[in-house]
Design an enzyme around this catalytic site. Structure first.
Site, short mmCIF file in Angstrom:
data_model
loop_
_atom_site.label_atom_id
_atom_site.label_comp_id
_atom_site.label_asym_id
_atom_site.label_seq_id
_atom_site.Cartn_x
_atom_site.Cartn_y
_atom_site.Cartn_z
N HIS A 1 32.33 60.21 21.81
CA HIS A 1 33.14 61.35 21.38
C HIS A 1 34.58 60.92 21.09
O HIS A 1 35.04 59.85 21.50
CB HIS A 1 33.12 62.44 22.46
CG HIS A 1 33.70 61.97 23.77
ND1 HIS A 1 35.05 61.85 24.00
CD2 HIS A 1 33.09 61.59 24.91
CE1 HIS A 1 35.27 61.42 25.22
NE2 HIS A 1 34.09 61.25 25.81
N ASP B 1 -10.82 42.82 39.43
CA ASP B 1 -11.64 41.74 38.90
C ASP B 1 -13.13 42.05 39.06
O ASP B 1 -13.93 41.79 38.15
CB ASP B 1 -11.27 40.44 39.62
CG ASP B 1 -12.08 39.26 39.14
OD1 ASP B 1 -11.88 38.83 37.98
OD2 ASP B 1 -12.94 38.78 39.91
N ASP C 1 -3.20 39.83 36.99
CA ASP C 1 -3.17 38.37 37.04
C ASP C 1 -3.10 37.76 35.64
O ASP C 1 -3.24 36.55 35.49
CB ASP C 1 -4.38 37.81 37.81
CG ASP C 1 -5.71 38.24 37.23
OD1 ASP C 1 -5.99 37.91 36.07
OD2 ASP C 1 -6.47 38.92 37.95
N GLU D 1 -7.98 42.55 28.83
CA GLU D 1 -6.90 42.73 29.80
C GLU D 1 -6.01 43.90 29.41
O GLU D 1 -5.62 44.72 30.25
CB GLU D 1 -6.09 41.44 29.91
CG GLU D 1 -6.85 40.32 30.63
CD GLU D 1 -6.24 38.95 30.38
OE1 GLU D 1 -6.62 38.01 31.11
OE2 GLU D 1 -5.40 38.80 29.47
N GLU E 1 27.77 62.95 30.52
CA GLU E 1 28.41 61.81 31.17
C GLU E 1 28.02 61.72 32.64
O GLU E 1 27.57 62.71 33.25
CB GLU E 1 29.93 61.93 31.03
CG GLU E 1 30.76 60.83 31.69
CD GLU E 1 30.45 59.42 31.20
OE1 GLU E 1 29.33 58.93 31.49
OE2 GLU E 1 31.32 58.81 30.57
#
Length: 406
Positions: free
Chosen positions: A206, A123, A73, A49, A282
């Protein structure tokens, strides 16, 4: 470009002849963009998997995808990659780390659990690969059900995100943590971690500026350190030298208040190189820049309320926290890849540092509005190649004793 990756794997026996399958789909049309399927000899279901996941992520990268919605799954793989289940099997840890390294190459990756009947295409490829591993004649794959139903699945609320065995698709969405991505899902453990091979990030806000002292929004404006802020930066250098004797590098926002703080720290810890990084700047507060918190509340009450309620929304003319998160995650992933096993001081602003701490703690967005970081407050995060994360310090201000703060 956003794509869906459906992946699966299995073994005829556990362990036994094993193989995996993966498909990359266009989310709008369900068109198959790439397929992968391969026999891997004798292995366990879980190994297969993970190999399917890795193959799917590689295929998505090869076609230039920037955002991936992974559907599997396998509850185990989804929960481990989301960081909710510990990776107890040592044999799976290198595979999880390999998958997580691939996750770092994308701007965003989500992981979703779907029932097996919704994963028929992957699958079928996995079963063909298992047949080859077992030496059986190859069978032609039956056309699998379109992925459209999986693509349109509705995410379940955060309070009920654990997948179930019902026939209804339950999608577990998880933006990959910038720290988990360095080596798989963070392991849950009470065991004290070793610091031998950890990458240590020492986060520093800062020093004080005039706008900080006046409680004003201070984003992209290049405001210098105050005299008080310069003293705080020098004190932070002494504190950091106590935390770690060797600093390998200092990265910082390009704004002068961070550059000057970083240089003061460098002078006190052996002058490691200082490198500005634009991704650490920022948040752009747009029209709120320079206004006091009270002024914003009075002039933009509706916009402020909406902004506080959602990281997807931005101040007028500004930047959302979701946008800040994208670039901050990119910066941290680069640091973890470049300075593996080393110590880096990161000098930035309130918003980027809060986002780093939110991701390291696995916390929700509410943390962004409840956590307070003082000027030159110090936080320490350790990460390990297997995905382990330890937040050792948050907003340490011991070095500010005797220095006035806002």
């Amino acid at each position: 470009m956003k794509v869906i990756v459906e992946a699966d794997g299995g073994a005829r026996g556990n362990p036994g002849p094993a193989g995996y399958g993966a498909v990359v789909l266009d989310p709008a049309t369900s068109q198959v963009l790439a397929e992968r399927g391969e026999a891997i000899g004798v292995a366990t279901n879980n190994v297969a998997e993970y190999q399917g996941l890795i193959a799917g992520l590689r295929a998505a990268a090869e076609i230039g995808a920037t955002s991936v919605d992974v559907r599997m799954d396998s509850k185990l793989v989804v929960e481990q990659m989301c960081g909710r289940w510990q990776i107890k099997n040592p044999g799976l840890r290198p595979l999880a780390a390999q998958a997580a390294k691939l996750v770092r190459e994308f701007d965003a990756v989500t992981f979703g659990w779907i029932p097996r009947e919704k994963n028929k295409r992957a699958d079928a490829l996995a079963n063909q690969a298992m047949d080859r591993a077992a030496g059986k004649p190859a069978k032609s794959a039956k056309p699998a059900k379109s992925a459209a139903s999986a693509a349109s699945a509705t995410p379940v609320p955060a309070a009920s995100r654990a997948p179930t065995d019902t026939a209804t698709t339950a999608v577990v969405e998880a933006q990959p943590s910038m720290f988990a991505a360095s080596g798989g899902a963070p392991a849950a453990s009470w065991e004290p971690p070793s610091t031998a091979s950890a990458t240590r990030l020492i986060l520093v806000r800062h020093g004080e500026t005039g706008l900080n002292k006046q409680s004003r929004y201070s984003g992209r404006g290049d405001v210098p350190l105050s005299e008080q802020g310069a003293a705080q930066a020098a004190a932070a250098a002494a504190r950091i030298a106590m935390i770690r004797s060797k600093i390998d590098a200092i990265v910082c926002s390009p704004l002068s208040r961070c550059v000057d703080t970083a240089r003061a720290i460098a002078a006190g810890v052996g002058d490691p190189p200082v490198r500005p990084d634009d991704d650490l700047i920022e948040c752009d507060f747009g029209e709120w820049e320079g206004h006091t918190f009270a002024e914003v509340r009075e002039r933009w009450p509706a916009e402020l309320t909406a902004w506080l309620a959602s990281t997807q929304l931005a101040p007028p003319g500004g930047e959302s926290f979701a946008q800040v998160s994208t670039r901050v995650r990119r910066s941290v992933r680069g640091l973890l890849a470049t300075y593996t096993g080393q110590t880096v001081v990161v000098v930035s602003h309130v918003s980027p540092l809060k986002i780093m701490l939110r991701d390291a703690l696995g916390a929700g967005d509410v943390l962004l509005h409840r956590l307070y970081l003082d000027p030159t407050g110090i936080s320490v995060i350790d990460t390990w190649p297997d995905g382990g994360v330890a937040v050792r310090t948050v907003n340490d201000t011991a070095h500010l004793a005797g220095i006035a703060t806002p």
